[in-house]
Design an enzyme around this catalytic site. Sequence first.
Site, PDB file in Angstrom:
ATOM      1  N   LYS A   1      42.244  54.455  40.238  1.00  0.00           N
ATOM      2  CA  LYS A   1      40.800  53.805  39.574  1.00  0.00           C
ATOM      3  C   LYS A   1      39.553  54.929  39.671  1.00  0.00           C
ATOM      4  O   LYS A   1      39.115  54.927  40.665  1.00  0.00           O
ATOM      5  CB  LYS A   1      40.200  52.599  40.403  1.00  0.00           C
ATOM      6  CG  LYS A   1      39.421  52.191  39.861  1.00  0.00           C
ATOM      7  CD  LYS A   1      38.971  50.605  40.411  1.00  0.00           C
ATOM      8  CE  LYS A   1      37.651  49.202  39.855  1.00  0.00           C
ATOM      9  NZ  LYS A   1      38.329  47.672  40.176  1.00  0.00           N
TER      10      LYS A   1
ATOM     11  N   GLU B   1      41.647  31.142  44.190  1.00  0.00           N
ATOM     12  CA  GLU B   1      40.716  31.104  44.188  1.00  0.00           C
ATOM     13  C   GLU B   1      41.398  29.150  44.958  1.00  0.00           C
ATOM     14  O   GLU B   1      40.414  29.073  45.732  1.00  0.00           O
ATOM     15  CB  GLU B   1      39.988  30.364  43.008  1.00  0.00           C
ATOM     16  CG  GLU B   1      39.049  31.233  43.075  1.00  0.00           C
ATOM     17  CD  GLU B   1      40.034  32.722  41.098  1.00  0.00           C
ATOM     18  OE1 GLU B   1      39.653  33.923  41.115  1.00  0.00           O
ATOM     19  OE2 GLU B   1      40.917  32.574  41.578  1.00  0.00           O
TER      20      GLU B   1
ATOM     21  N   ARG C   1      39.573  27.113  38.838  1.00  0.00           N
ATOM     22  CA  ARG C   1      40.929  27.503  38.841  1.00  0.00           C
ATOM     23  C   ARG C   1      41.313  26.527  40.119  1.00  0.00           C
ATOM     24  O   ARG C   1      42.138  26.474  40.380  1.00  0.00           O
ATOM     25  CB  ARG C   1      41.147  28.565  39.028  1.00  0.00           C
ATOM     26  CG  ARG C   1      40.279  30.023  38.113  1.00  0.00           C
ATOM     27  CD  ARG C   1      40.351  31.392  37.780  1.00  0.00           C
ATOM     28  NE  ARG C   1      41.614  31.204  37.427  1.00  0.00           N
ATOM     29  CZ  ARG C   1      42.284  32.794  37.434  1.00  0.00           C
ATOM     30  NH1 ARG C   1      41.981  33.536  37.737  1.00  0.00           N
ATOM     31  NH2 ARG C   1      43.100  33.077  36.271  1.00  0.00           N
TER      32      ARG C   1
END
Length: 671
Positions: free
Chosen positions: A288, A377, A405
Amino acid sequence: MDSESARGILERVNSPADVKALPPDLLPELAQALRSFLVQSVSTNPGHLGSSLGVVEITIALLRVYTPPTDSIIWDVGHQAYIYKLLTERRGGFDTNRQLCGLCGFPSMQESPYDAFGTGHSSTSISAALGIAEANRLLELPGHAVAVIGDGAMTGGLAFEGLNNAGALRDDILVILNDNDMSIDPNVGGLHEYLLDIVTSPSYNRVKDRVWNALSRTRTVRNGVRSIAQQIDRAIKGAFLEKSNLFEALGIRYFGPVDGHDALYLSQILNDLKQIPGPKLLHCITVKGKGFEPAEREQTVWHAPGRFNATTGERAPEGDNGSLPPRYQDVFGQTLLELAVKNPHIVGITPAMPSGSSLNVVMQKYPHRTYDVGIAEGHAVTFSAGLASRGIVPYCVIYSSFLQRAFDQIIHDVALQNLHMVLCLDRAGLVGEDGATHHGAYDLAYLRPIPNMTICAPLDEYELADMLRLAEVGCGPWAIRYPRGRGAGIRLAGPDEQTRSKDVEGNATGKTSRDSREEYPYTAESQCLQSPIVVGRGRCLTAGEGIAILSLGAAGQNAHAAVEMLRDKGINAAHYDLRFLKPLDLALIHEVAQKFHSIYTVEDGTVVGGFGSAVLEALNGMGYRGRVHILGIPDRFIGHGSVAQLQAQCGYTGEGIAKLVENDWRSDQAE
């Protein structure tokens, strides 16, 4: 690479066809030019940086092998797609990225035919790609389906549901796992450890490479011995990996791990995999922030770094932080730490957002009482419910948009059992440049119908701390919603409220604020209560005649500004801060109904079913015959832009509220 060289090669490459036509020896130069362009662009027009820097070569390889929009490429999480946008005819407009009426910061089907599926939330790509592949089969349409899943998105439960179904349906899809060991914060959990085992198994990788190279010298050999190669590949995986391969067990052919930063090698692999039918997964190892040293070194910070110097990597200062109000998320973190010090039963939970929510403040002191559960979640809520069922007091902090969610878990696992836990809804309301997928527009409307819920919203950062403290001793499920960004820097007080402040020697003094404002710096230790917050009780902030504005949460700052503007025009409007959506202060609403002929409600949420709807229902039950206006987010999806721009679009800035009230008042005067 200098800017002129980068511009030269980018002028030759603007579409997937251009990428295919580029000579292979120029692919590294293209990758460098794309990184240079992206760093320069994001340095002045902030957005997501580290994730897209990490998938440059994957993007190039995909576009050399596949042909969107005939082939569907789905990015998950969608903030990885900046390079894809640059190479699919959108480089010329990229300076408008995340700006009002400009490009979206995530893939958008409405923006471009190259964007096969909108992906602002994580873990959706495999299910969507499988649906597209099955539709192609049913309709006998050409095209492949590719899901690029990374930045922790594979930890989401929906990703595993998609994999499980893909193994059963056997449709021809390719999943590219972009394994950079990061979400926004470092990845956590069993899957992270499992992928690490695969990546670091030297025996498996050494023998795998030898066999793959031996069987892949020519296309003729590859085609002739493919079935043998597959059998050998499975044997290698079984012999050298301590655990059976998770993906193979689900019926997904697994390939890798491979270097995700070699565009030519990746192109060759993708060409081979394109010939193999059925569901496949290619495991790519990436970094990343690749190619920009500051982003590689501090990957969490450079996920979305704000403005910075593209040459030195120095980030632009956000003014004098000592003189700015605190961020709401930091007030949450500091107050929860204060509570956790005093109460050993308090714990903190977040789905992959410890730094984004400032739970990391508590995590540093109490690592065994704070939990990052990954991008999950629903699990975060039910995990919290399990803790609450045994007397622990969980503070579960989730961005409002992402809490959608976990709707079933809130109802079934928390509210139905009336468990005491605290849902802390960060980024509630309009959040700005992240756009429609991230606005916290619906939490008030979808939480309000759930029995046993207590729902409140602070007017300012001081009330957030007060409500977090109050929730500790509450009962049943609580939801506290608060916005993105910094607080107000002032504490509003009604004409009858007493405020405690400190004199220069630190002694407590009491005084009344005639202009409804008291200014002082926030500290977690400072209680600073004007009057104790009582569950289900609102307050009058400004007295008035004829017209009343009722607000909930931080949108009350706009209402307060509107009242001051109206007063300058000779219109004496009252302002009431309800504080709680549930239970609603019916006594206060009844008082308002008796005194005012026009009522305006203001909320930073949808006007359908939220705070205004609740007030209107109450007024109707009381037989109110006056005018009622509900101001907030209208019944449509709101795009991206600054918070001020979007609130102006929706009509509930201070100026917007004042203008509407003034127009109505003048119409009444003219009658």
